[in-house]
Design a protein around this motif. Sequence first.
Motif, mmCIF file in Angstrom:
data_model
loop_
_atom_site.group_PDB
_atom_site.id
_atom_site.type_symbol
_atom_site.label_atom_id
_atom_site.label_comp_id
_atom_site.label_asym_id
_atom_site.label_seq_id
_atom_site.Cartn_x
_atom_site.Cartn_y
_atom_site.Cartn_z
ATOM 1 N N GLU A 202 29.334 56.143 11.122
ATOM 2 C CA GLU A 202 29.138 56.141 12.548
ATOM 3 C C GLU A 202 30.367 55.546 13.059
ATOM 4 O OE1 GLU A 202 26.351 53.763 15.436
ATOM 5 O OE2 GLU A 202 25.358 54.396 13.484
ATOM 6 N N LYS A 203 31.093 54.597 12.642
ATOM 7 C CA LYS A 203 32.361 54.041 13.175
ATOM 8 C C LYS A 203 33.450 55.016 12.966
ATOM 9 C CE LYS A 203 35.086 52.116 10.418
ATOM 10 N NZ LYS A 203 35.695 51.090 9.268
ATOM 11 N N ASP A 204 33.741 55.686 11.898
ATOM 12 C CA ASP A 204 34.498 56.929 11.715
ATOM 13 C C ASP A 204 34.315 57.879 12.906
ATOM 14 O OD1 ASP A 204 35.598 55.196 9.598
ATOM 15 O OD2 ASP A 204 35.215 56.791 8.133
ATOM 16 N N THR B 12 40.405 47.405 4.205
ATOM 17 C CA THR B 12 39.488 46.909 5.402
ATOM 18 C C THR B 12 40.424 46.782 6.516
ATOM 19 O OG1 THR B 12 40.111 44.746 5.611
ATOM 20 C CG2 THR B 12 38.441 45.209 3.905
ATOM 21 N N LYS B 13 39.715 46.778 7.750
ATOM 22 C CA LYS B 13 40.439 46.660 8.956
ATOM 23 C C LYS B 13 41.571 45.741 9.106
ATOM 24 C CE LYS B 13 37.415 43.514 11.715
ATOM 25 N NZ LYS B 13 38.346 42.389 11.711
ATOM 26 N N VAL C 100 41.004 52.119 9.200
ATOM 27 C CA VAL C 100 39.611 52.361 9.564
ATOM 28 C C VAL C 100 38.790 53.048 8.479
ATOM 29 C CG1 VAL C 100 38.513 54.008 11.423
ATOM 30 C CG2 VAL C 100 40.736 53.223 11.986
ATOM 31 N N ASP C 101 39.478 53.894 7.634
ATOM 32 C CA ASP C 101 38.597 54.299 6.408
ATOM 33 C C ASP C 101 39.780 54.999 5.492
ATOM 34 O OD1 ASP C 101 36.869 54.708 4.601
ATOM 35 O OD2 ASP C 101 35.658 56.298 5.970
ATOM 36 N N TYR D 35 44.274 51.809 12.374
ATOM 37 C CA TYR D 35 44.556 51.358 13.711
ATOM 38 C C TYR D 35 45.964 51.107 14.157
ATOM 39 C CZ TYR D 35 39.355 50.247 13.085
ATOM 40 O OH TYR D 35 38.005 50.432 12.832
ATOM 41 N N SER E 222 29.342 53.963 4.324
ATOM 42 C CA SER E 222 29.086 52.715 5.407
ATOM 43 C C SER E 222 29.889 52.886 6.650
ATOM 44 C CB SER E 222 29.617 51.463 4.465
ATOM 45 O OG SER E 222 30.936 51.562 4.171
ATOM 46 N N ASN E 223 30.963 53.913 6.662
ATOM 47 C CA ASN E 223 31.666 53.926 7.936
ATOM 48 C C ASN E 223 31.407 55.262 8.657
ATOM 49 O OD1 ASN E 223 33.205 51.772 6.983
ATOM 50 N ND2 ASN E 223 34.811 52.809 6.034
ATOM 51 N N ASP F 89 32.928 57.791 15.875
ATOM 52 C CA ASP F 89 33.150 57.201 17.091
ATOM 53 C C ASP F 89 34.548 57.237 17.330
ATOM 54 O OD1 ASP F 89 30.271 57.091 17.562
ATOM 55 O OD2 ASP F 89 30.261 54.827 17.325
ATOM 56 N N TRP F 90 35.409 56.494 16.442
ATOM 57 C CA TRP F 90 36.628 56.465 16.415
ATOM 58 C C TRP F 90 37.566 57.593 16.560
ATOM 59 C CZ3 TRP F 90 41.339 57.455 13.648
ATOM 60 C CH2 TRP F 90 42.372 56.807 13.930
#
Length: 365
Positions: free
Chosen positions: A120-122, A247-248, A97-98, A91, A117-118, A124-125
Amino acid sequence: MTVLQRTSLFDLYKSYGGKVIDFGGWELPVQFSSIKEEHEAVRTRAGLFDVSHMGEFEVKGPEALSFLQLTMTNDVSKLSDGQAQYTAMCYEDGGTVDDLLIYRRAENDYLLVVNASNIEKDFDWLKSHVTEGVELINISDHIGQLALQGPLSEKVLQKLTDTDLSKIGFFRFEENVDLNGLSALVSRTGYTGEDGFEIYLDEKDAPELWAKILEAGEPEGILPCGLGARDTLRFEARLALYGQELTKDITPIEAGIGFVVKTDKETPFIGQEVLARQKAEGAPRKLVGIEMIDKGIPRSHYEVLKNGEKIGEVTTGTQSPTLKKNLGLALIETEYAELGTEVEVQIRQKTLKAVVVKAPFYKKG
């Protein structure tokens, strides 16, 4: 009630004695025989993991490289066809982010492998940064991934193919490898501290290949392995796990993977300003190894203290199966990170002594 996701190998777990758990929304085996036995098999012989829950994205198009240079901390321009690279996405504030792998298949054609675990988040980002000339496709649901790890991995897998596996170097890969009649991408990166291969293929073919590899490796004493051994193996080799070491709120510099942050590459990337400052001036926190002096096992999120004051926390800890010591990785204030510094770990109601030691705790050979 949450419905847990399953890989295409789920129906096979039981026949190999697999004990399943909920792992980030996936129903996966934590062990088949025992964590210690599986750990030892990978350190001395070979072990096979189902890692089909990992995510895979394709990035294609004339602007693919520019897009990856913007979103990745490493210098993707250094990759040639058939080469893989470990990197991170951050970020603006430098938080992670990953962490992921990039495979360059051809010019303007890349495969990204992200943490389960990431996914969907990855996606979208990354999607939020896509511009014209970039095609981003989530192919996670169609890909099965097996990881064969350990010093005898090449000997075992070579039985199933005419491709000379010794020619696949570290962080290299080959596509369309015929493994007992099944086509796969075979890479050599590893997440255990040992030699080994990652095998990507159609998820429908993964169960058949799983059985064939275990059959081929029987004379070498190969074992099916679960998440428990995967964690103890990567921990001994000080390989980061997202959600714990990263982590973030934790930057790659703090987590000790500053080697994937290329602040001098020509294209600016997201988070570069903060990470460049941390590289130049030092980060406020540092990931260190700790060894318990008093009897006790440090676990994730246990507080680390100095003279009774909190200076950080344990990210991962266990009794090392290889070294038979109670060890941990801890993110602590940099001023206390020097080797030999005595600290305390709050284990339930007790404050127990530990010392900062060198990590990784284990290196092959």
